[in-house]
Design a protein around this motif. Structure first.
Motif, PDB file in Angstrom:
ATOM      1  N   ALA A   1      32.532 -40.022 -15.751  1.00 27.34           N
ATOM      2  CA  ALA A   1      33.253 -39.836 -17.011  1.00 27.34           C
ATOM      3  C   ALA A   1      34.447 -38.907 -16.817  1.00 27.34           C
ATOM      4  O   ALA A   1      35.523 -39.134 -17.380  1.00 27.34           O
ATOM      5  CB  ALA A   1      32.310 -39.286 -18.078  1.00 27.34           C
ATOM      6  N   TYR A   2      34.276 -37.845 -16.022  1.00 23.56           N
ATOM      7  CA  TYR A   2      35.401 -36.948 -15.746  1.00 23.56           C
ATOM      8  C   TYR A   2      36.522 -37.701 -15.032  1.00 23.56           C
ATOM      9  O   TYR A   2      37.707 -37.493 -15.309  1.00 23.56           O
ATOM     10  CB  TYR A   2      34.943 -35.786 -14.871  1.00 23.56           C
ATOM     11  N   LYS A   3      36.147 -38.556 -14.087  1.00 30.65           N
ATOM     12  CA  LYS A   3      37.163 -39.298 -13.336  1.00 30.65           C
ATOM     13  C   LYS A   3      37.946 -40.238 -14.255  1.00 30.65           C
ATOM     14  O   LYS A   3      39.154 -40.420 -14.083  1.00 30.65           O
ATOM     15  CB  LYS A   3      36.503 -40.083 -12.199  1.00 30.65           C
ATOM     16  N   GLN A   4      37.245 -40.822 -15.237  1.00 31.22           N
ATOM     17  CA  GLN A   4      37.940 -41.691 -16.188  1.00 31.22           C
ATOM     18  C   GLN A   4      38.877 -40.879 -17.069  1.00 31.22           C
ATOM     19  O   GLN A   4      39.990 -41.305 -17.389  1.00 31.22           O
ATOM     20  CB  GLN A   4      36.926 -42.443 -17.038  1.00 31.22           C
ATOM     21  N   PHE A   5      38.434 -39.679 -17.453  1.00 30.33           N
ATOM     22  CA  PHE A   5      39.301 -38.758 -18.187  1.00 30.33           C
ATOM     23  C   PHE A   5      40.568 -38.479 -17.381  1.00 30.33           C
ATOM     24  O   PHE A   5      41.691 -38.525 -17.908  1.00 30.33           O
ATOM     25  CB  PHE A   5      38.579 -37.432 -18.417  1.00 30.33           C
ATOM     26  N   ILE A   6      40.395 -38.171 -16.102  1.00 35.64           N
ATOM     27  CA  ILE A   6      41.536 -37.816 -15.249  1.00 35.64           C
ATOM     28  C   ILE A   6      42.506 -38.981 -15.130  1.00 35.64           C
ATOM     29  O   ILE A   6      43.729 -38.789 -15.128  1.00 35.64           O
ATOM     30  CB  ILE A   6      41.039 -37.350 -13.860  1.00 35.64           C
ATOM     31  N   GLU A   7      41.980 -40.215 -15.066  1.00 32.20           N
ATOM     32  CA  GLU A   7      42.866 -41.386 -15.003  1.00 32.20           C
ATOM     33  C   GLU A   7      43.777 -41.441 -16.227  1.00 32.20           C
ATOM     34  O   GLU A   7      44.984 -41.699 -16.113  1.00 32.20           O
ATOM     35  CB  GLU A   7      42.043 -42.671 -14.907  1.00 32.20           C
ATOM     36  N   ILE A   8      43.208 -41.188 -17.401  1.00 28.40           N
ATOM     37  CA  ILE A   8      44.021 -41.206 -18.626  1.00 28.40           C
ATOM     38  C   ILE A   8      45.031 -40.067 -18.604  1.00 28.40           C
ATOM     39  O   ILE A   8      46.202 -40.236 -18.955  1.00 28.40           O
ATOM     40  CB  ILE A   8      43.118 -41.104 -19.870  1.00 28.40           C
ATOM     41  N   MET A   9      44.600 -38.877 -18.191  1.00 32.26           N
ATOM     42  CA  MET A   9      45.492 -37.715 -18.174  1.00 32.26           C
ATOM     43  C   MET A   9      46.625 -37.899 -17.172  1.00 32.26           C
ATOM     44  O   MET A   9      47.764 -37.490 -17.420  1.00 32.26           O
ATOM     45  CB  MET A   9      44.689 -36.458 -17.848  1.00 32.26           C
ATOM     46  N   GLN A  10      46.330 -38.520 -16.029  1.00 32.55           N
ATOM     47  CA  GLN A  10      47.382 -38.781 -15.048  1.00 32.55           C
ATOM     48  C   GLN A  10      48.386 -39.791 -15.606  1.00 32.55           C
ATOM     49  O   GLN A  10      49.597 -39.650 -15.391  1.00 32.55           O
ATOM     50  CB  GLN A  10      46.769 -39.281 -13.745  1.00 32.55           C
ATOM     51  N   TYR A  11      47.890 -40.783 -16.309  1.00 35.70           N
ATOM     52  CA  TYR A  11      48.779 -41.753 -16.949  1.00 35.70           C
ATOM     53  C   TYR A  11      49.690 -41.056 -17.968  1.00 35.70           C
ATOM     54  O   TYR A  11      50.870 -41.381 -18.088  1.00 35.70           O
ATOM     55  CB  TYR A  11      47.930 -42.842 -17.606  1.00 35.70           C
ATOM     56  N   LEU A  12      49.159 -40.064 -18.676  1.00 32.51           N
ATOM     57  CA  LEU A  12      49.949 -39.314 -19.650  1.00 32.51           C
ATOM     58  C   LEU A  12      50.766 -38.199 -19.005  1.00 32.51           C
ATOM     59  O   LEU A  12      51.556 -37.550 -19.679  1.00 32.51           O
ATOM     60  CB  LEU A  12      49.027 -38.711 -20.717  1.00 32.51           C
ATOM     61  N   GLU A  13      50.576 -37.970 -17.694  1.00 29.30           N
ATOM     62  CA  GLU A  13      51.250 -36.898 -16.950  1.00 29.30           C
ATOM     63  C   GLU A  13      50.929 -35.533 -17.564  1.00 29.30           C
ATOM     64  O   GLU A  13      51.794 -34.676 -17.708  1.00 29.30           O
ATOM     65  CB  GLU A  13      52.763 -37.150 -16.903  1.00 29.30           C
ATOM     66  N   ASP A  14      49.663 -35.348 -17.891  1.00 28.65           N
ATOM     67  CA  ASP A  14      49.193 -34.144 -18.575  1.00 28.65           C
ATOM     68  C   ASP A  14      48.446 -33.246 -17.594  1.00 28.65           C
ATOM     69  O   ASP A  14      47.209 -33.191 -17.582  1.00 28.65           O
ATOM     70  CB  ASP A  14      48.298 -34.551 -19.756  1.00 28.65           C
ATOM     71  N   ASP A  15      49.186 -32.527 -16.753  1.00 29.81           N
ATOM     72  CA  ASP A  15      48.574 -31.691 -15.724  1.00 29.81           C
ATOM     73  C   ASP A  15      47.793 -30.523 -16.308  1.00 29.81           C
ATOM     74  O   ASP A  15      46.793 -30.089 -15.735  1.00 29.81           O
ATOM     75  CB  ASP A  15      49.645 -31.174 -14.754  1.00 29.81           C
ATOM     76  N   ASN A  16      48.246 -29.999 -17.429  1.00 27.49           N
ATOM     77  CA  ASN A  16      47.513 -28.896 -18.052  1.00 27.49           C
ATOM     78  C   ASN A  16      46.090 -29.312 -18.386  1.00 27.49           C
ATOM     79  O   ASN A  16      45.126 -28.580 -18.132  1.00 27.49           O
ATOM     80  CB  ASN A  16      48.230 -28.447 -19.328  1.00 27.49           C
ATOM     81  N   SER A  17      45.944 -30.486 -18.970  1.00 26.27           N
ATOM     82  CA  SER A  17      44.626 -30.952 -19.369  1.00 26.27           C
ATOM     83  C   SER A  17      43.757 -31.301 -18.168  1.00 26.27           C
ATOM     84  O   SER A  17      42.549 -31.103 -18.194  1.00 26.27           O
ATOM     85  CB  SER A  17      44.757 -32.155 -20.299  1.00 26.27           C
ATOM     86  N   ILE A  18      44.369 -31.829 -17.107  1.00 27.16           N
ATOM     87  CA  ILE A  18      43.603 -32.115 -15.887  1.00 27.16           C
ATOM     88  C   ILE A  18      43.020 -30.827 -15.317  1.00 27.16           C
ATOM     89  O   ILE A  18      41.839 -30.761 -14.958  1.00 27.16           O
ATOM     90  CB  ILE A  18      44.483 -32.819 -14.838  1.00 27.16           C
ATOM     91  N   ALA A  19      43.858 -29.801 -15.240  1.00 29.49           N
ATOM     92  CA  ALA A  19      43.384 -28.523 -14.700  1.00 29.49           C
ATOM     93  C   ALA A  19      42.239 -27.962 -15.541  1.00 29.49           C
ATOM     94  O   ALA A  19      41.224 -27.491 -15.013  1.00 29.49           O
ATOM     95  CB  ALA A  19      44.538 -27.525 -14.632  1.00 29.49           C
ATOM     96  N   ALA A  20      42.384 -28.017 -16.858  1.00 31.20           N
ATOM     97  CA  ALA A  20      41.351 -27.495 -17.751  1.00 31.20           C
ATOM     98  C   ALA A  20      40.069 -28.305 -17.651  1.00 31.20           C
ATOM     99  O   ALA A  20      38.960 -27.751 -17.637  1.00 31.20           O
ATOM    100  CB  ALA A  20      41.873 -27.483 -19.180  1.00 31.20           C
ATOM    101  N   LEU A  21      40.202 -29.631 -17.591  1.00 36.93           N
ATOM    102  CA  LEU A  21      39.026 -30.489 -17.470  1.00 36.93           C
ATOM    103  C   LEU A  21      38.270 -30.183 -16.176  1.00 36.93           C
ATOM    104  O   LEU A  21      37.037 -30.095 -16.168  1.00 36.93           O
ATOM    105  CB  LEU A  21      39.458 -31.952 -17.489  1.00 36.93           C
ATOM    106  N   CYS A  22      39.008 -30.041 -15.083  1.00 35.17           N
ATOM    107  CA  CYS A  22      38.366 -29.772 -13.797  1.00 35.17           C
ATOM    108  C   CYS A  22      37.694 -28.405 -13.784  1.00 35.17           C
ATOM    109  O   CYS A  22      36.632 -28.232 -13.171  1.00 35.17           O
ATOM    110  CB  CYS A  22      39.385 -29.888 -12.670  1.00 35.17           C
TER     111      CYS A  22
END
Length: 593
Positions: free
Chosen positions: A481-502
């Motif tokens: 589920a986290y990996k699917q989240f990251i795919e969406i965030m990368q598509y949105l170019e949302d590095d802040n959210s990727i860092a927080a999610l990780c």
């Protein structure tokens, strides 16, 4: 963009069942370009010529693009403007043999990325009478041709929802072979050869949509590639009318890649797109007023140069799924507590067989696991992967669909049918099957994760985020589920959210993958010190992963420690990384010399 990671975690991961009105249109930050467009004509004949030109000129089309300044040269005779676009009219009298004339414009234009956040359940079916013309045939749009009728029936498969039907058409065309030619091919030729360039793909999509009752029209303009400054060709895409959402852009040509562009060219227009005209293949008109000899296209030279003046920025996931409240503690669920050990062994052995390429043995063990514990869902998904590799998904679907219901499977049959239909693009059926699986007792976090995959695949982003949130909330140690989240965030170019999610994920999952993704996100945010710390943890957890060493080397170089960076880059190359990563890292080291 989100700057406070702690605040993001609180906002993002609260219960996904909070009722929220999803925004229909999400706007990205502005990007700015300087654009120079010129047309030169040289009279290569022995007689004077008088020319009249109608040249498409960029115009403000809110909310996607806004003209900040515009200089047209020489002064035109006048302009023609409509909802289709704007053209400047030029007239050059008595151009002497050997003489060259020039016209065009210079402008500064601001653009922004627009994403239509569609909920397929809210797309209407009634088309306004005023748009009936966009469902009719035209010279290059053979709506009533039997070949078009047949392919619409074959690809559309009777799908009643216009959004899902549009996706099927888009996914069909984006898998055609791309070949750039000087002249657009007729729609029927492109269809028969399964080969397109941008204008062919746009016209074919428009034709199929109109033939199925969905209004569609042509868009043309430029796509400004980041790696270039001179435009080599114009670009074309389609605009589709979805009741309840209006006109939405769809670009099957640029969506042909299996990375994030697959999503970003569907119901979206990115900031590098410049719209020049609508509902016409090419509004550029040349008239030889004195009829002194024929015009040769080689006598015209069109040059478009550009420069980015302001870079693009990402879009926060919270734009799609804004929630409020506190992050509540989540009790870890022991999902395997009633699974017999023999079934776990079957699944583990099948997974090893799958990884080693022994598909026959893997399938036998997966089927044994399903027979013994039909409520254990992971073997179903692995079985689907095996059949997908050999293009036999339809056969597997019919097998399970015709199988008798088993009240002890706790929704296993509905679950596997949902997984299969997601892969086949039957999204409406998949959603219904997951709902049935949920109601029959299937593991909620697995169903919600698969709903997240379903809605990501058909680009219903708010729904995808909602169900992925629920999956993570109920099973915070579930890496997929986290990996699917990251795919969406990368598509949105949302590095802040990727860092927080990780940051959240590593509290529950002790692998290097999320430290690695965190490091990459920090590099995107120019937080090299944080990137080094995350990448060091990733390498410590798995020293033999070339990707982890690569991002650590990158972070060290950018933070000023070039010698240590080179050490890890050399190690990454020796362990094995992609050619693209290798080229990037070697260029990085050259730049520092």
């Amino acid at each position: 963009m989100i700057r406070n990671c702690k605040f993001f975690l609180i906002m993002f991961f609260i219960a996904g069942c909070v009722a929220t009105a999803f925004p229909q249109l999400v706007k990205g930050g502005e990007q700015q370009f300087r654009l120079d467009y010129s047309i030169e004509y040289r009279n290569n004949t022995q007689k004077p010529k008088t020319l009249k030109l109608e040249v498409p000129v960029v115009m403000t089309i809110e909310p996607h693009q806004k003209i900040n300044s515009l200089e047209v040269f020489p002064k035109p005779m006048g302009y023609k403007s409509s909802d289709r676009g704007k053209v400047a009219e030029f007239r050059f009298k008595q151009i002497a043999p050997g003489q060259t004339v020039k016209c065009g414009y210079k402008c500064v234009i601001s653009t922004r990325r627009l994403i239509w956040n569609i909920d397929a359940d809210k797309v209407g079916k009634d088309v306004p009478a005023a748009l009936s013309a966009f469902c009719k045939p035209e010279a290059r749009i053979p709506v009533n041709d039997p070949a078009i009728k047949n392919i619409v029936k074959q690809v559309g498969m009777g799908e009643p929802n216009p959004y899902y039907r549009l996706w099927k058409f888009y996914d069909f065309i984006r898998n055609f072979r791309f070949q750039l030619t000087n002249q657009a091919a007729p729609v029927l030729t492109a269809l028969s050869k399964r080969t397109v360039q941008c204008s062919d793909a746009a016209e074919l999509l428009i034709t199929m949509c109109r033939a199925s009752g969905i209004p569609a029209r042509y868009n043309g303009g430029f796509f400004l590639k980041e790696s270039e400054t001179i435009l080599k060709e114009t670009h074309a895409w389609a605009e589709i009318y979805l009741p309840g959402y209006g006109w939405v852009p769809v670009d099957p040509t640029m969506g042909r890649f299996d990375d994030s562009t697959r999503l970003s060219r569907f119901c979206e227009i990115d900031s590098p797109y410049i719209i020049l005209w609508k509902d016409e293949n090419n509004p550029f008109v040349v008239q030889n007023e004195d009829n002194q000899g024929n015009l040769n296209i080689s006598d015209f030279k069109i040059t478009v140069s550009y420069k980015a003046l302001k870079g693009r920025s990402g879009i926060s996931v919270n734009e799609f799924y804004p929630v409020s409240g506190n992050l509540t503690p989540v009790k870890k669920i022991n999902t395997a507590q009633d699974i017999p050990q023999s079934v776990k062994n079957f699944y583990s052995e099948a997974d090893r067989d799958y990884s080693s390429g022994n598909m026959k043995s893997a399938e036998e063990k997966l089927r044994a696991a399903i027979r013994t514990a039909p409520y254990f869902l992971p073997p179903y998904r692995k079985l689907v992967q095996i059949y997908q590799r050999s293009n036999r998904l339809t056969a597997l679907k019919m097998e399970f669909k015709n199988a008798p219901d088993n009240k002890n499977d706790r929704g296993g049959k509905s679950y596997v049918l949902g997984v299969i239909d997601t892969q086949l693009g039957n999204f409406r059926d998949a959603a219904s099957e997951f709902t049935q699986a949920y109601s029959r007792g299937a593991e909620p976090f697995i169903i919600d994760y698969n709903r997240g995959i379903l809605y990501t695949r058909c680009k219903q982003i708010s729904k995808a985020l909602k169900y992925l949130s629920l999956s993570v909330k109920n099973n915070p140690s579930g890496a997929p589920a986290y990996k699917q989240f990251i795919e969406i965030m990368q598509y949105l170019e949302d590095d802040n959210s990727i860092a927080a999610l990780c940051q959240y994920a590593v509290k529950f999952i002790n692998t290097g993958e999320f430290q690695y993704e965190m490091a990459r996100a920090y590099m995107g945010l120019s937080r090299t010190k944080d990137a080094v710390a995350a990448a060091e943890k990733a390498v410590a957890l798995n020293p033999a992963d070339g990707r982890y060493n690569a991002v650590l080397g990158w972070a060290y170089v950018e933070s000023g420690n070039r010698s240590k960076g080179k050490q890890y880059i050399d190690k990454a190359i020796s362990l094995g990384i992609s050619g693209e990563q290798k080229t990037f890292l070697l260029n990085l080291l050259k730049r520092g010399k």
